[in-house]
Write a protein that holds these residues in place. Structure first.
Motif, PDB file in Angstrom:
ATOM      1  N   ILE A  44      19.944 -51.068 -45.821  1.00  0.00           N
ATOM      2  CA  ILE A  44      19.091 -50.325 -46.768  1.00  0.00           C
ATOM      3  C   ILE A  44      17.928 -50.824 -46.792  1.00  0.00           C
ATOM      4  CG2 ILE A  44      19.130 -50.098 -49.362  1.00  0.00           C
ATOM      5  CD1 ILE A  44      22.234 -50.003 -49.425  1.00  0.00           C
ATOM      6  N   TYR A  45      17.690 -51.951 -46.646  1.00  0.00           N
ATOM      7  CA  TYR A  45      16.187 -52.248 -46.544  1.00  0.00           C
ATOM      8  C   TYR A  45      15.519 -51.763 -45.417  1.00  0.00           C
ATOM      9  CZ  TYR A  45      12.211 -55.798 -46.327  1.00  0.00           C
ATOM     10  OH  TYR A  45      11.112 -56.434 -46.526  1.00  0.00           O
ATOM     11  N   THR A  46      16.000 -51.927 -44.281  1.00  0.00           N
ATOM     12  CA  THR A  46      15.588 -51.445 -42.844  1.00  0.00           C
ATOM     13  C   THR A  46      15.191 -49.940 -43.034  1.00  0.00           C
ATOM     14  OG1 THR A  46      16.516 -53.225 -41.783  1.00  0.00           O
ATOM     15  CG2 THR A  46      15.361 -51.772 -40.602  1.00  0.00           C
ATOM     16  N   ALA A  47      16.199 -49.336 -43.558  1.00  0.00           N
ATOM     17  CA  ALA A  47      16.110 -47.917 -43.712  1.00  0.00           C
ATOM     18  C   ALA A  47      14.799 -47.328 -43.976  1.00  0.00           C
ATOM     19  CB  ALA A  47      17.035 -47.125 -44.430  1.00  0.00           C
ATOM     20  N   THR A  48      14.120 -48.094 -45.116  1.00  0.00           N
ATOM     21  CA  THR A  48      12.807 -47.695 -45.548  1.00  0.00           C
ATOM     22  C   THR A  48      11.665 -47.544 -44.224  1.00  0.00           C
ATOM     23  OG1 THR A  48      12.049 -50.115 -46.078  1.00  0.00           O
ATOM     24  CG2 THR A  48      13.240 -48.706 -47.781  1.00  0.00           C
ATOM     25  N   TYR A  49      11.753 -48.715 -43.569  1.00  0.00           N
ATOM     26  CA  TYR A  49      10.899 -48.648 -42.453  1.00  0.00           C
ATOM     27  C   TYR A  49      11.215 -47.543 -41.393  1.00  0.00           C
ATOM     28  CZ  TYR A  49       9.322 -52.988 -44.613  1.00  0.00           C
ATOM     29  OH  TYR A  49       8.809 -54.014 -45.327  1.00  0.00           O
ATOM     30  N   ALA A  78      20.702 -48.170 -41.126  1.00  0.00           N
ATOM     31  CA  ALA A  78      19.168 -47.974 -41.092  1.00  0.00           C
ATOM     32  C   ALA A  78      19.111 -46.725 -40.529  1.00  0.00           C
ATOM     33  CB  ALA A  78      18.454 -49.140 -40.816  1.00  0.00           C
ATOM     34  N   LEU A  79      19.641 -46.409 -39.362  1.00  0.00           N
ATOM     35  CA  LEU A  79      18.931 -45.427 -38.617  1.00  0.00           C
ATOM     36  C   LEU A  79      19.482 -44.148 -39.379  1.00  0.00           C
ATOM     37  CD1 LEU A  79      17.656 -44.341 -36.002  1.00  0.00           C
ATOM     38  CD2 LEU A  79      20.113 -44.583 -34.970  1.00  0.00           C
ATOM     39  N   ILE A  80      20.739 -44.151 -39.751  1.00  0.00           N
ATOM     40  CA  ILE A  80      21.400 -42.810 -40.392  1.00  0.00           C
ATOM     41  C   ILE A  80      20.847 -42.509 -41.774  1.00  0.00           C
ATOM     42  CG2 ILE A  80      23.418 -41.709 -41.450  1.00  0.00           C
ATOM     43  CD1 ILE A  80      25.077 -43.290 -39.488  1.00  0.00           C
ATOM     44  N   LEU A  81      20.722 -43.428 -42.458  1.00  0.00           N
ATOM     45  CA  LEU A  81      20.034 -43.370 -43.973  1.00  0.00           C
ATOM     46  C   LEU A  81      18.517 -43.038 -43.632  1.00  0.00           C
ATOM     47  CD1 LEU A  81      20.334 -43.488 -46.996  1.00  0.00           C
ATOM     48  CD2 LEU A  81      19.958 -45.938 -46.868  1.00  0.00           C
ATOM     49  N   GLY A  82      17.835 -43.874 -42.659  1.00  0.00           N
ATOM     50  CA  GLY A  82      16.283 -43.646 -42.540  1.00  0.00           C
ATOM     51  C   GLY A  82      16.237 -42.302 -41.902  1.00  0.00           C
ATOM     52  N   VAL A  83      16.618 -41.663 -41.098  1.00  0.00           N
ATOM     53  CA  VAL A  83      16.734 -40.105 -40.924  1.00  0.00           C
ATOM     54  C   VAL A  83      16.616 -39.195 -42.082  1.00  0.00           C
ATOM     55  CG1 VAL A  83      17.332 -38.247 -39.381  1.00  0.00           C
ATOM     56  CG2 VAL A  83      17.132 -40.622 -38.441  1.00  0.00           C
ATOM     57  N   ILE A  84      17.700 -39.514 -42.892  1.00  0.00           N
ATOM     58  CA  ILE A  84      17.788 -38.603 -44.050  1.00  0.00           C
ATOM     59  C   ILE A  84      16.469 -38.654 -44.905  1.00  0.00           C
ATOM     60  CG2 ILE A  84      19.330 -38.229 -45.940  1.00  0.00           C
ATOM     61  CD1 ILE A  84      21.802 -39.205 -44.554  1.00  0.00           C
ATOM     62  N   VAL A 112      12.072 -32.372 -55.474  1.00  0.00           N
ATOM     63  CA  VAL A 112      12.706 -33.261 -55.866  1.00  0.00           C
ATOM     64  C   VAL A 112      13.505 -34.246 -54.701  1.00  0.00           C
ATOM     65  CG1 VAL A 112      15.060 -33.732 -56.899  1.00  0.00           C
ATOM     66  CG2 VAL A 112      13.767 -31.858 -57.769  1.00  0.00           C
ATOM     67  N   ALA A 113      13.579 -33.619 -53.636  1.00  0.00           N
ATOM     68  CA  ALA A 113      13.815 -34.465 -52.472  1.00  0.00           C
ATOM     69  C   ALA A 113      12.598 -35.426 -52.178  1.00  0.00           C
ATOM     70  CB  ALA A 113      14.308 -33.404 -51.238  1.00  0.00           C
ATOM     71  N   ARG A 114      11.537 -34.789 -52.037  1.00  0.00           N
ATOM     72  CA  ARG A 114      10.227 -35.787 -51.741  1.00  0.00           C
ATOM     73  C   ARG A 114      10.164 -36.812 -52.690  1.00  0.00           C
ATOM     74  NH1 ARG A 114       7.487 -30.727 -51.150  1.00  0.00           N
ATOM     75  NH2 ARG A 114       6.372 -31.261 -53.150  1.00  0.00           N
ATOM     76  N   ALA A 115      10.416 -36.646 -53.902  1.00  0.00           N
ATOM     77  CA  ALA A 115      10.150 -37.589 -55.071  1.00  0.00           C
ATOM     78  C   ALA A 115      11.120 -38.773 -54.945  1.00  0.00           C
ATOM     79  CB  ALA A 115      10.478 -36.816 -56.474  1.00  0.00           C
ATOM     80  N   VAL A 116      12.656 -38.303 -54.730  1.00  0.00           N
ATOM     81  CA  VAL A 116      13.695 -39.241 -54.304  1.00  0.00           C
ATOM     82  C   VAL A 116      13.310 -40.078 -53.357  1.00  0.00           C
ATOM     83  CG1 VAL A 116      16.203 -39.668 -53.763  1.00  0.00           C
ATOM     84  CG2 VAL A 116      15.209 -37.807 -55.480  1.00  0.00           C
ATOM     85  N   GLY A 117      12.934 -39.544 -51.991  1.00  0.00           N
ATOM     86  CA  GLY A 117      12.595 -40.273 -50.911  1.00  0.00           C
ATOM     87  C   GLY A 117      11.455 -41.215 -50.935  1.00  0.00           C
ATOM     88  N   THR A 118      10.297 -40.659 -51.777  1.00  0.00           N
ATOM     89  CA  THR A 118       9.367 -41.488 -52.160  1.00  0.00           C
ATOM     90  C   THR A 118       9.657 -42.876 -52.846  1.00  0.00           C
ATOM     91  OG1 THR A 118       7.962 -39.664 -51.750  1.00  0.00           O
ATOM     92  CG2 THR A 118       6.864 -41.509 -53.044  1.00  0.00           C
ATOM     93  N   VAL A 119      10.427 -42.552 -53.958  1.00  0.00           N
ATOM     94  CA  VAL A 119      10.706 -43.631 -54.841  1.00  0.00           C
ATOM     95  C   VAL A 119      11.466 -44.652 -54.055  1.00  0.00           C
ATOM     96  CG1 VAL A 119      12.082 -44.290 -57.101  1.00  0.00           C
ATOM     97  CG2 VAL A 119      10.648 -42.274 -57.003  1.00  0.00           C
ATOM     98  N   TYR A 120      12.775 -44.333 -53.383  1.00  0.00           N
ATOM     99  CA  TYR A 120      13.337 -45.203 -52.316  1.00  0.00           C
ATOM    100  C   TYR A 120      12.626 -46.097 -51.678  1.00  0.00           C
ATOM    101  CZ  TYR A 120      16.596 -46.722 -48.948  1.00  0.00           C
ATOM    102  OH  TYR A 120      17.429 -47.528 -48.014  1.00  0.00           O
ATOM    103  N   VAL A 121      11.698 -45.443 -50.800  1.00  0.00           N
ATOM    104  CA  VAL A 121      10.933 -46.151 -49.826  1.00  0.00           C
ATOM    105  C   VAL A 121       9.879 -47.119 -50.738  1.00  0.00           C
ATOM    106  CG1 VAL A 121       9.019 -45.913 -48.105  1.00  0.00           C
ATOM    107  CG2 VAL A 121      10.973 -44.324 -48.156  1.00  0.00           C
ATOM    108  N   ASN A 122       9.335 -46.630 -51.347  1.00  0.00           N
ATOM    109  CA  ASN A 122       8.189 -47.600 -52.216  1.00  0.00           C
ATOM    110  C   ASN A 122       9.006 -48.757 -52.972  1.00  0.00           C
ATOM    111  OD1 ASN A 122       5.911 -46.151 -51.259  1.00  0.00           O
ATOM    112  ND2 ASN A 122       5.812 -44.823 -52.837  1.00  0.00           N
ATOM    113  N   TRP A 123      10.291 -48.396 -53.517  1.00  0.00           N
ATOM    114  CA  TRP A 123      10.867 -49.472 -54.334  1.00  0.00           C
ATOM    115  C   TRP A 123      11.440 -50.489 -53.637  1.00  0.00           C
ATOM    116  CZ3 TRP A 123      16.207 -48.399 -56.791  1.00  0.00           C
ATOM    117  CH2 TRP A 123      16.646 -49.790 -57.763  1.00  0.00           C
ATOM    118  N   ILE A 124      12.208 -49.989 -52.542  1.00  0.00           N
ATOM    119  CA  ILE A 124      13.120 -51.064 -51.741  1.00  0.00           C
ATOM    120  C   ILE A 124      12.111 -51.643 -50.619  1.00  0.00           C
ATOM    121  CG2 ILE A 124      14.660 -51.322 -49.953  1.00  0.00           C
ATOM    122  CD1 ILE A 124      15.812 -50.431 -52.754  1.00  0.00           C
TER     123      ILE A 124
END
Length: 215
Positions: free
Chosen positions: A94-99, A29-35, A46-58
């Motif tokens: 993966i779930y906690t990485a969003t938070y 979570a820490l590694i993925l969350g920082v990225i 594109v990076a902002r869009a991918v990050g937004t989709v990942y966070v909102n989806w998961i």
């Protein structure tokens, strides 16, 4: 204490399972969350869009469904014998990485924009600006909310009990089969979690004091 001393192996395995789920999930979570947090504030659309989709989806998907996907769908996609403990660790991470990502993003927003602009003006890349200028300062402000995320992760490890992963969440069922008092078992499980949460709270105070001196 007999309920613990009579079943030392059972309690040991349950505690180890909980700690493996927690620490493994926390690292992911820490590694993925920082990225992902860096992607959320990236100047690249594109990076902002991918990050937004990942966070909102998961983040908007219940953890039980995420765990269900890793327990029953991932083994169908990957050949070989599935290790449910490893799959549960990845699901929690993966779930906690969003938070974690949202906590990092909120910390980044506390750093004055002028500092990032000054760093870019002297030729630093986005990665250098984040790693050398922004993230070290953001870390000071995200310690309390980040620790709350990890405390939630610790308690979420019990969800893995529903998918045959040994941890403190399913020890009640084991004790029930042995004819032990279930209420007393639950009380001891609560004691274990309270102690671990208090340790995390102590770590938070230590980190806050250390960063406060560093300022």
């Amino acid at each position: 204490m007999n309920i613990i001393t009579d079943y030392p192996d059972l309690w040991r395995d349950a505690l180890v399972g909980t700690l493996v789920l927690f620490f493994g999930g926390a690292v992911i979570a820490l590694i993925l969350g920082v990225i992902v947090g860096a992607m959320r504030v990236s100047p690249i659309p594109v990076a902002r869009a991918v990050g937004t989709v990942y966070v909102n989806w998961i983040r908007n998907t219940p953890l039980t469904l995420v765990m269900f996907f890793f327990a029953f769908c991932v083994p169908l996609l990957l050949p070989g014998r599935a290790n449910f403990l490893v799959l549960a660790v990845w699901a929690l991470g993966i779930y906690t990485a969003t938070y974690v990502a949202e906590t990092i993003r909120s910390g980044i927003n506390t750093v004055p924009v002028g500092q990032a602009e000054a760093a870019r003006a002297i030729g630093l890349t986005f990665g250098q600006v984040m790693s050398l200028i922004v993230l070290p300062q953001a870390a000071r402000s995200v310690i309390p909310p980040m620790m709350s995320v990890f405390i939630a992760l610790l308690k979420n490890t019990t969800v893995a009990a529903g998918f045959s992963v040994v941890n403190l969440g399913n020890i009640r069922a084991e004790m029930s089969e042995n004819g032990e008092n279930q209420l007393l078992t639950i009380v001891w499980v609560m004691v274990f979690f309270v102690v671990m949460v208090l340790l995390l709270a102590w770590l938070q105070r230590v980190l806050e004091n250390r960063w406060r001196v560093a300022r």
